[in-house]
Write an enzyme that holds these catalytic residues in place. Structure first.
Site, PDB file in Angstrom:
ATOM      1  N   LYS A 104      95.683  14.591  54.793  1.00 35.71           N
ATOM      2  CA  LYS A 104      96.808  13.494  55.213  1.00 35.71           C
ATOM      3  C   LYS A 104      98.080  14.046  55.183  1.00 35.71           C
ATOM      4  CE  LYS A 104      99.180   9.642  55.160  1.00 35.71           C
ATOM      5  NZ  LYS A 104      99.211   9.067  56.665  1.00 35.71           N
ATOM      6  N   CYS A 161     107.547  12.532  61.877  1.00 37.52           N
ATOM      7  CA  CYS A 161     108.469  12.393  60.626  1.00 37.52           C
ATOM      8  C   CYS A 161     109.812  11.915  61.019  1.00 37.52           C
ATOM      9  CB  CYS A 161     108.557  13.638  59.853  1.00 37.52           C
ATOM     10  SG  CYS A 161     109.230  15.091  60.789  1.00 37.52           S
TER      11      CYS A 161
END
Ligand code: YRO
Length: 310
Positions: A44, A129
């Protein structure tokens, strides 16, 4: 048929593994993938510190795919680095470490540590991100991406990859390819991450289906297949010295075949794995093998990147 793949100095028995985010937050989940029929494992996306993530419900499956606003729940970078330290690489399933710092400095800190640890895992830097406040995600800010990759390749000299958001404009494909081609150490791109900020509505309840962002979330599954295939094929053409990892909408051997035909070296499953469990790996591999037999292909190289145009 031979489903093996040799790339980045790695040998995989088959081209299929999990998409970052699914069945990969805990060691228990990572071991579920590693001991399944999957050919590799990815963790993850992590941040330096553990994160609880967004309030639930934050994931919802629909007949056509999934929507999620997980909010980067993860056990923190050290947890995954320690898993990578004890990982049984000799068993032949590569390990990829997904990194998604909330700032560039967070990514640099994790990569600095990873470089020093000299582990056999490969980083996949998540370019979805966040960027500076008021700016779009990093993957949609080409100048910021170029600057980030310049600093990343300064602290991490080994081979690495990036997870890309989907692009929808020919100029964007070209601009992003120009950024990525400036970095020889960047050996693979994973196309695609979820299609951002979709909205799923429940008619009976007259409501959204996830709590964060008033219902907005990243789309996965069948919803995204044509977009995923387009991104795989465009970057396969535009990044001749790099590998493309296909991700998005793979529910069966047929979609895995499509991604490889479009140019993918290896492929990841997300929504399908979340809904079906690790049995999806063996099923999809069996279906891919049967399709290859039907078409007279012995190995993946017989058709990889050979999508015909009209
Ligand atoms: C969207 C971010 C939370 C910035 C990164 C983590 C992530 C998430 C998530 O953790 O919400 N979900 C996705 O479909 N793709 C991602 O890359």
């Amino acid at each position: 048929v031979d489903l093996s793949v040799s790339w980045l100095g790695l040998a995989m028995a088959n081209p299929l593994y999990n998409a970052s985010g699914v069945m990969c937050r805990s060691v228990a989940e990572l071991e579920q993938v590693r001991t399944s029929a999957a050919g590799a494992v990815i963790t993850k996306s992590c941040t330096p510190q553990p994160r609880v993530g967004n309030p639930e419900p934050r994931y919802c499956a629909t007949p056509l795919g999934s929507i999620n606003s997980m909010g980067l729940p993860n056990a923190g970078y050290p947890y995954y680095r320690d898993y990578a330290r004890s990982y049984p690489y000799a068993a032949g399933k590569p390990l990829f470490l997904s990194l998604s710092g909330m700032t560039l400095d967070e990514n640099l800190d994790m990569l600095r540590d990873l470089a020093a640890a000299e582990l056999l895992c490969l980083p996949e830097v998540n370019l979805s991100c966040p960027n500076l406040p008021g700016k779009p995600q990093l993957g949609y800010d080409f100048q910021a991406c170029s600057e980030a990759l310049t600093q990343i390749t300064r602290v991490y000299q080994g081979p690495f990859g990036v997870k890309l958001p989907p692009y929808f404009d020919q100029v964007h494909f070209a601009q992003m390819a120009a950024v990525l081609n400036a970095f020889p150490g960047l050996r693979f791109v994973t196309c695609i991450n979820s299609i951002g900020n979709g909205l799923v509505i429940d008619v009976e309840r007259e409501s959204v289906v996830i709590k964060p962002k008033d219902g907005l979330g990243g789309l996965g599954g069948s919803y995204v297949l044509p977009t995923a295939l387009a991104n795989v094929r465009e970057f396969y053409r535009l990044l001749p010295d790099k590998h493309v990892v296909g991700c998005g909408g793979i529910n069966s051997g047929r979609e895995a075949f499509m991604h490889i035909l479009a140019g993918a070296t290896v492929v990841q499953i997300g929504s399908c794995l979340y809904e079906e469990g690790e049995g999806a790996f063996a099923r999809i591999l069996d279906e891919l093998s049967a399709l290859m037999v039907q078409k007279g292909y012995q190995r993946l190289d017989d058709f990889r990147g050979k999508l015909k145009t009209l």
